[in-house]
Scaffold this motif. Structure first.
Motif, PDB file in Angstrom:
ATOM      1  N   HIS A   1      45.709  32.363  38.230  1.00  0.00           N
ATOM      2  CA  HIS A   1      45.057  33.645  38.489  1.00  0.00           C
ATOM      3  C   HIS A   1      43.554  33.541  38.277  1.00  0.00           C
ATOM      4  N   ASP A   2      43.100  32.489  37.604  1.00  0.00           N
ATOM      5  CA  ASP A   2      41.672  32.281  37.396  1.00  0.00           C
ATOM      6  C   ASP A   2      41.130  31.530  38.603  1.00  0.00           C
ATOM      7  N   GLN A   3      40.385  32.221  39.435  1.00  0.00           N
ATOM      8  CA  GLN A   3      39.927  31.624  40.689  1.00  0.00           C
ATOM      9  C   GLN A   3      38.985  30.453  40.460  1.00  0.00           C
TER      10      GLN A   3
ATOM     11  N   GLN B   1      42.760  37.245  48.189  1.00  0.00           N
ATOM     12  CA  GLN B   1      42.465  36.366  47.053  1.00  0.00           C
ATOM     13  C   GLN B   1      42.257  34.927  47.533  1.00  0.00           C
TER      14      GLN B   1
ATOM     15  N   ARG C   1      39.540  39.302  40.922  1.00  0.00           N
ATOM     16  CA  ARG C   1      40.593  39.279  39.895  1.00  0.00           C
ATOM     17  C   ARG C   1      40.918  40.691  39.412  1.00  0.00           C
TER      18      ARG C   1
ATOM     19  N   GLU D   1      44.577  42.359  39.702  1.00  0.00           N
ATOM     20  CA  GLU D   1      45.262  42.854  38.503  1.00  0.00           C
ATOM     21  C   GLU D   1      45.564  44.344  38.604  1.00  0.00           C
TER      22      GLU D   1
END
Length: 178
Positions: A32-34, A120, A145, A149
C-alpha cells in the motif's frame, strides 16, 4: 534509475515501516506504500540508513532499479522500474480515471475498488517518470494513499478531501510542468 525516500519516524513507526519494507522485499507482493512499490520490480541495490533525531529517527532509503537499456557489450535488457508506456498516453488514461472517480464522488457514490486500484497503479507508474514533476511525487503518492484508504473505509468526507487535494496537486504540477 535511483529513487530516494526520506522519512522522520517515531520508534513505533520505524518498526512498522521496517516490517513493511521486509515484507515487500521478501514476498515481492503489492504494497500500500507507493514509494515501496518499486520493490516489486527488479532492483540492483537497496541502501538503508537510520539515524537518531531529536523526536525519533531519520530514515533514508535509496533504491537503484535495474536499467532497461541494452548495454554496449550486447547484453540483453533487464527488467526496469521505469514505466514502459508513453507519458502522454498515461496522462490521458489518468485523466479519464480521475474524472470517473470525481463523477462518482460528486454523486455521493463510493468509487468501485477496480477504479481506485486502476488509479493507484497509474499514479505508481506516473511517479516512475523522471523529470516530469518529481518535486510533487511524494505529495501525489500520499494524496493517492489517502484516497484509497478513504474508499476502502467507505468514508465519504475523507474521500472528498483526498480528491480535492489531488485536484489541487494536479493543477499545481501541470501549471509548472506543462
Amino acid at each position: 534509475m535511483e529513487h530516494k525516500i526520506k522519512k522522520s519516524l517515531s520508534r513505533e513507526e520505524l518498526g512498522d515501516y521496517l516490517h513493511t519494507l521486509a515484507d515487500a522485499v521478501q514476498k515481492a507482493t503489492e504494497t500500500h506504500d507507493q514509494e515501496l512499490a518499486l520493490l516489486q520490480t527488479a532492483f540492483e541495490r537497496l541502501e538503508l540508513k537510520c539515524k537518531r533525531e531529536a523526536n525519533g529517527f531519520g530514515l533514508t532509503l535509496k533504491l537503484k532499479a535495474e536499467s532497461r537499456e541494452i548495454h554496449s557489450k550486447g547484453k540483453t535488457p533487464v527488467a526496469s522500474a521505469a514505466p514502459a508506456g508513453s507519458y502522454k498516453a498515461l496522462k490521458k488514461e489518468m485523466q479519464t480515471t480521475f474524472k470517473q472517480i470525481g463523477v462518482r464522488i460528486a454523486a455521493n457514490q463510493i468509487p468501485g475498488e477496480q477504479l481506485i486500484r486502476t488509479f493507484q497503479k497509474e499514479v505508481i507508474e506516473m511517479i516512475g517518470f523522471p523529470d516530469r514533476g518529481e518535486p510533487h511525487y511524494d505529495a501525489l503518492g500520499a494524496a493517492c494513499r489517502r484516497l484509497v484508504e478513504a474508499c476502502q473505509g467507505r468514508r465519504m468526507d475523507e474521500m472528498r478531501q483526498a480528491f480535492e487535494s489531488l485536484k489541487r496537486l494536479k493543477k499545481d504540477c501541470h501549471a509548472r510542468y506543462k
